[in-house]
Design a protein around this motif. Structure first.
Motif, PDB file in Angstrom:
ATOM      1  N   ILE A 199     -11.648 -14.573 -12.519  1.00 58.98           N
ATOM      2  CA  ILE A 199     -10.275 -15.035 -12.776  1.00 58.98           C
ATOM      3  C   ILE A 199      -9.982 -16.319 -12.009  1.00 58.98           C
ATOM      4  CG2 ILE A 199      -7.834 -14.442 -12.562  1.00 58.98           C
ATOM      5  CD1 ILE A 199      -8.697 -11.482 -12.815  1.00 58.98           C
ATOM      6  N   GLU A 200     -10.371 -16.347 -10.737  1.00 61.00           N
ATOM      7  CA  GLU A 200     -10.114 -17.533  -9.918  1.00 61.00           C
ATOM      8  C   GLU A 200     -10.874 -18.742 -10.454  1.00 61.00           C
ATOM      9  OE1 GLU A 200      -9.764 -18.752  -5.211  1.00 61.00           O
ATOM     10  OE2 GLU A 200     -10.928 -16.983  -5.783  1.00 61.00           O
ATOM     11  N   GLU A 201     -12.126 -18.521 -10.880  1.00 59.35           N
ATOM     12  CA  GLU A 201     -12.923 -19.618 -11.442  1.00 59.35           C
ATOM     13  C   GLU A 201     -12.263 -20.207 -12.678  1.00 59.35           C
ATOM     14  OE1 GLU A 201     -17.113 -20.089 -13.918  1.00 59.35           O
ATOM     15  OE2 GLU A 201     -16.836 -18.357 -12.603  1.00 59.35           O
ATOM     16  N   VAL A 202     -11.756 -19.330 -13.548  1.00 56.15           N
ATOM     17  CA  VAL A 202     -11.105 -19.799 -14.777  1.00 56.15           C
ATOM     18  C   VAL A 202      -9.829 -20.577 -14.448  1.00 56.15           C
ATOM     19  CG1 VAL A 202      -9.856 -19.018 -16.825  1.00 56.15           C
ATOM     20  CG2 VAL A 202     -12.074 -18.018 -16.253  1.00 56.15           C
ATOM     21  N   ILE A 203      -9.049 -20.066 -13.507  1.00 51.07           N
ATOM     22  CA  ILE A 203      -7.775 -20.723 -13.171  1.00 51.07           C
ATOM     23  C   ILE A 203      -8.001 -22.119 -12.608  1.00 51.07           C
ATOM     24  CG2 ILE A 203      -5.823 -20.656 -11.557  1.00 51.07           C
ATOM     25  CD1 ILE A 203      -5.766 -17.613 -11.923  1.00 51.07           C
ATOM     26  N   VAL A 204      -8.911 -22.247 -11.639  1.00 46.50           N
ATOM     27  CA  VAL A 204      -9.089 -23.548 -10.980  1.00 46.50           C
ATOM     28  C   VAL A 204      -9.762 -24.568 -11.889  1.00 46.50           C
ATOM     29  CG1 VAL A 204      -9.169 -22.490  -8.693  1.00 46.50           C
ATOM     30  CG2 VAL A 204     -11.304 -22.885  -9.932  1.00 46.50           C
ATOM     31  N   THR A 205     -10.383 -24.106 -12.982  1.00 46.75           N
ATOM     32  CA  THR A 205     -11.005 -25.050 -13.920  1.00 46.75           C
ATOM     33  C   THR A 205     -10.117 -25.332 -15.127  1.00 46.75           C
ATOM     34  OG1 THR A 205     -12.191 -23.224 -14.998  1.00 46.75           O
ATOM     35  CG2 THR A 205     -13.346 -24.425 -13.255  1.00 46.75           C
ATOM     36  N   SER A 206      -8.928 -24.725 -15.166  1.00 50.36           N
ATOM     37  CA  SER A 206      -8.011 -24.985 -16.272  1.00 50.36           C
ATOM     38  C   SER A 206      -7.383 -26.368 -16.110  1.00 50.36           C
ATOM     39  CB  SER A 206      -6.918 -23.921 -16.319  1.00 50.36           C
ATOM     40  OG  SER A 206      -5.954 -24.244 -17.309  1.00 50.36           O
ATOM     41  N   ARG A 207      -7.255 -27.069 -17.209  1.00 51.65           N
ATOM     42  CA  ARG A 207      -6.665 -28.417 -17.142  1.00 51.65           C
ATOM     43  C   ARG A 207      -5.164 -28.377 -16.875  1.00 51.65           C
ATOM     44  NH1 ARG A 207      -6.337 -30.630 -23.384  1.00 51.65           N
ATOM     45  NH2 ARG A 207      -5.633 -28.695 -24.369  1.00 51.65           N
ATOM     46  N   TYR A 208      -4.561 -27.184 -16.982  1.00 52.82           N
ATOM     47  CA  TYR A 208      -3.123 -27.056 -16.751  1.00 52.82           C
ATOM     48  C   TYR A 208      -2.787 -26.617 -15.329  1.00 52.82           C
ATOM     49  CZ  TYR A 208      -3.281 -26.896 -21.874  1.00 52.82           C
ATOM     50  OH  TYR A 208      -3.523 -27.174 -23.188  1.00 52.82           O
ATOM     51  N   ALA A 209      -3.782 -26.312 -14.521  1.00 54.27           N
ATOM     52  CA  ALA A 209      -3.531 -25.746 -13.191  1.00 54.27           C
ATOM     53  C   ALA A 209      -3.074 -26.825 -12.212  1.00 54.27           C
ATOM     54  CB  ALA A 209      -4.779 -25.057 -12.670  1.00 54.27           C
ATOM     55  N   PHE A 210      -2.149 -26.452 -11.339  1.00 52.72           N
ATOM     56  CA  PHE A 210      -1.684 -27.317 -10.256  1.00 52.72           C
ATOM     57  C   PHE A 210      -2.360 -26.812  -8.981  1.00 52.72           C
ATOM     58  CE2 PHE A 210       1.572 -28.498  -7.007  1.00 52.72           C
ATOM     59  CZ  PHE A 210       1.506 -29.876  -7.179  1.00 52.72           C
ATOM     60  N   VAL A 238       1.279 -23.803 -12.608  1.00 57.11           N
ATOM     61  CA  VAL A 238       1.033 -24.730 -13.703  1.00 57.11           C
ATOM     62  C   VAL A 238       1.590 -26.093 -13.301  1.00 57.11           C
ATOM     63  CG1 VAL A 238       3.191 -24.155 -14.891  1.00 57.11           C
ATOM     64  CG2 VAL A 238       1.269 -25.077 -16.195  1.00 57.11           C
ATOM     65  N   LEU A 239       0.922 -27.173 -13.697  1.00 60.28           N
ATOM     66  CA  LEU A 239       1.317 -28.511 -13.230  1.00 60.28           C
ATOM     67  C   LEU A 239       2.625 -28.997 -13.832  1.00 60.28           C
ATOM     68  CD1 LEU A 239       0.503 -30.759 -15.658  1.00 60.28           C
ATOM     69  CD2 LEU A 239      -1.777 -30.150 -14.881  1.00 60.28           C
ATOM     70  N   ASP A 240       3.015 -28.456 -14.986  1.00 61.35           N
ATOM     71  CA  ASP A 240       4.288 -28.811 -15.617  1.00 61.35           C
ATOM     72  C   ASP A 240       4.781 -27.579 -16.371  1.00 61.35           C
ATOM     73  OD1 ASP A 240       6.309 -29.779 -17.511  1.00 61.35           O
ATOM     74  OD2 ASP A 240       5.637 -31.801 -16.996  1.00 61.35           O
ATOM     75  N   VAL A 241       6.066 -27.241 -16.207  1.00 54.37           N
ATOM     76  CA  VAL A 241       6.596 -26.032 -16.829  1.00 54.37           C
ATOM     77  C   VAL A 241       6.433 -26.041 -18.344  1.00 54.37           C
ATOM     78  CG1 VAL A 241       8.229 -25.548 -14.985  1.00 54.37           C
ATOM     79  CG2 VAL A 241       8.924 -27.032 -16.876  1.00 54.37           C
ATOM     80  N   ARG A 242       6.315 -27.223 -18.961  1.00 53.96           N
ATOM     81  CA  ARG A 242       6.139 -27.286 -20.409  1.00 53.96           C
ATOM     82  C   ARG A 242       4.825 -26.671 -20.844  1.00 53.96           C
ATOM     83  NH1 ARG A 242       7.209 -33.552 -21.602  1.00 53.96           N
ATOM     84  NH2 ARG A 242       5.832 -33.670 -19.794  1.00 53.96           N
ATOM     85  N   LYS A 245       2.991 -21.513 -21.134  1.00 50.55           N
ATOM     86  CA  LYS A 245       2.311 -20.585 -22.031  1.00 50.55           C
ATOM     87  C   LYS A 245       0.917 -21.082 -22.419  1.00 50.55           C
ATOM     88  CE  LYS A 245       5.292 -17.420 -21.946  1.00 50.55           C
ATOM     89  NZ  LYS A 245       4.945 -16.154 -21.235  1.00 50.55           N
ATOM     90  N   ALA A 246       0.737 -22.395 -22.486  1.00 49.71           N
ATOM     91  CA  ALA A 246      -0.598 -22.929 -22.757  1.00 49.71           C
ATOM     92  C   ALA A 246      -1.546 -22.570 -21.618  1.00 49.71           C
ATOM     93  CB  ALA A 246      -0.532 -24.440 -22.949  1.00 49.71           C
ATOM     94  N   PHE A 247      -1.067 -22.670 -20.399  1.00 51.43           N
ATOM     95  CA  PHE A 247      -1.859 -22.313 -19.217  1.00 51.43           C
ATOM     96  C   PHE A 247      -2.212 -20.828 -19.234  1.00 51.43           C
ATOM     97  CE2 PHE A 247      -1.568 -21.255 -14.486  1.00 51.43           C
ATOM     98  CZ  PHE A 247      -2.900 -21.567 -14.257  1.00 51.43           C
ATOM     99  N   GLN A 248      -1.220 -19.992 -19.478  1.00 54.09           N
ATOM    100  CA  GLN A 248      -1.453 -18.548 -19.485  1.00 54.09           C
ATOM    101  C   GLN A 248      -2.424 -18.157 -20.603  1.00 54.09           C
ATOM    102  OE1 GLN A 248       1.996 -15.874 -20.160  1.00 54.09           O
ATOM    103  NE2 GLN A 248       1.496 -15.041 -18.141  1.00 54.09           N
ATOM    104  N   SER A 249      -2.254 -18.736 -21.777  1.00 55.99           N
ATOM    105  CA  SER A 249      -3.149 -18.424 -22.898  1.00 55.99           C
ATOM    106  C   SER A 249      -4.574 -18.870 -22.617  1.00 55.99           C
ATOM    107  CB  SER A 249      -2.638 -19.105 -24.179  1.00 55.99           C
ATOM    108  OG  SER A 249      -1.345 -18.634 -24.515  1.00 55.99           O
ATOM    109  N   ASP A 250      -4.721 -20.045 -22.026  1.00 50.51           N
ATOM    110  CA  ASP A 250      -6.046 -20.562 -21.678  1.00 50.51           C
ATOM    111  C   ASP A 250      -6.753 -19.612 -20.709  1.00 50.51           C
ATOM    112  OD1 ASP A 250      -8.208 -22.461 -21.343  1.00 50.51           O
ATOM    113  OD2 ASP A 250      -7.268 -23.036 -19.443  1.00 50.51           O
ATOM    114  N   VAL A 251      -6.032 -19.161 -19.693  1.00 51.69           N
ATOM    115  CA  VAL A 251      -6.622 -18.270 -18.686  1.00 51.69           C
ATOM    116  C   VAL A 251      -7.002 -16.928 -19.303  1.00 51.69           C
ATOM    117  CG1 VAL A 251      -6.142 -16.985 -16.559  1.00 51.69           C
ATOM    118  CG2 VAL A 251      -5.468 -19.378 -16.745  1.00 51.69           C
ATOM    119  N   VAL A 252      -6.104 -16.336 -20.084  1.00 52.79           N
ATOM    120  CA  VAL A 252      -6.375 -15.015 -20.669  1.00 52.79           C
ATOM    121  C   VAL A 252      -7.563 -15.067 -21.623  1.00 52.79           C
ATOM    122  CG1 VAL A 252      -5.451 -13.240 -22.208  1.00 52.79           C
ATOM    123  CG2 VAL A 252      -4.021 -14.167 -20.385  1.00 52.79           C
ATOM    124  N   LEU A 253      -7.607 -16.076 -22.472  1.00 52.74           N
ATOM    125  CA  LEU A 253      -8.709 -16.179 -23.438  1.00 52.74           C
ATOM    126  C   LEU A 253     -10.061 -16.303 -22.738  1.00 52.74           C
ATOM    127  CD1 LEU A 253      -7.178 -18.532 -26.155  1.00 52.74           C
ATOM    128  CD2 LEU A 253      -7.882 -16.159 -26.459  1.00 52.74           C
TER     129      LEU A 253
END
Length: 275
Positions: A199-210, A238-242, A245-253
């Motif tokens: 989970i941590e690996e996916v989060i820190v590699t997401s383009r939406y993560a702050f 997430v780096l921007d509130v907009r 959901k894109a961030f959450q979906s990216d992580v879950v998938l």
């Protein structure tokens, strides 16, 4: 006769104030106020596109400027164009105050609440807030109501007076970044450290993560319907509130795919035995 004469004189004074030329000037002034406010809002949107990091500040400034334009401009038009006598102003103000006090009691409460919101600032334009069953972004704070754009693209209007007495939660409090909480459930016999690392690996590699703020976890055993499981609650920003959901979906998938690929056990159905 004196009373009748005074009445006729008062009516004549009022009619003189509202001749055709005066009404035309008032209409022109109203159009000019609308055009000026439209130009300010258009300029604000252009600045937000050029300087996205200052989006919230620009939204707040344009909201305050628009309010000032309409409030001060309307007062200036009435006093400058109509130029009513002092006695007429006092009499009209008293009559209007009494009428509005009875007819617009709830609106008046919302107006006072709107002023309190502007000074107390429990939330700001651009904040993600939760109010009752409504969750979304504050798009405007007016004198009468607050407008919230939900994630389903619905525009919800809430009277200001409700924010004075009810509980409202702000997710980002004027900041661009915001914490996003995502839950994952695995079986009691799963490799929890491996699951956490994935989970941590996916989060820190997401383009939406702050990543200037930490990724944290809360892990506990829970019962989910007929399943006994371990819940891994990931808390990341997430780096921007907009992009919430894109961030959450990216992580879950991606986490779901990696759990399947690396054999992380999912919860098992309870059948009366202890897991």
């Amino acid at each position: 006769m004196n009373e009748s004469g005074d009445l006729v004189s008062d009516l004549a004074t009022v009619l003189d104030l509202f001749d055709v030329s005066v009404l035309a000037l008032l209409a022109l002034g109203g159009v000019c106020l609308w055009a000026l406010n439209w130009g300010i809002q258009h300029l604000g949107h252009s600045l937000m596109d050029r300087v996205p990091a200052r989006r919230f500040l620009i939204l707040q400034l344009t909201t305050l400027i628009g309010f000032a334009i309409y409030t001060l401009g309307t007062g200036a038009l009435i006093l400058g164009v109509l130029n009513p006598p002092r006695e007429f102003i006092l009499a009209a103000a008293g009559s209007i105050a009494v009428a509005l006090g009875f007819a617009l009691k709830d609106v008046a409460a919302s107006l006072v609440a709107g002023l309190l919101l502007l000074f107390d600032r429990p939330f700001q334009v651009g904040d993600r807030v939760t109010f009752d069953d409504t969750y979304g972004e504050i798009v405007s704070i007016g004198l009468r109501a607050v407008r919230v754009q939900t994630l389903d693209d619905n525009l919800v209007t809430i009277p200001n007076s409700r924010f004075i007495t009810d509980v409202v939660a702000s997710g980002n409090s004027g900041e661009l970044d915001m914490m996003v909480v995502t839950d994952f459930h695995v079986g009691l016999d799963a490799d929890l450290q491996a699951a956490r690392d994935i989970i941590e690996e996916v989060i820190v590699t997401s383009r939406y993560a702050f990543l200037k703020k930490p990724v944290t976890f809360a892990i506990e055993e829970v019962a989910v319907a007929e399943y006994l499981a371990v819940r891994l609650r990931a808390k990341a920003y997430v780096l921007d509130v907009r992009y919430e959901k894109a961030f959450q979906s990216d992580v879950v998938l991606r986490v779901t795919g990696l759990f399947r690929e690396r054999g992380i056990a999912r919860p098992r159905e309870l059948r009366g035995e202890s897991a």
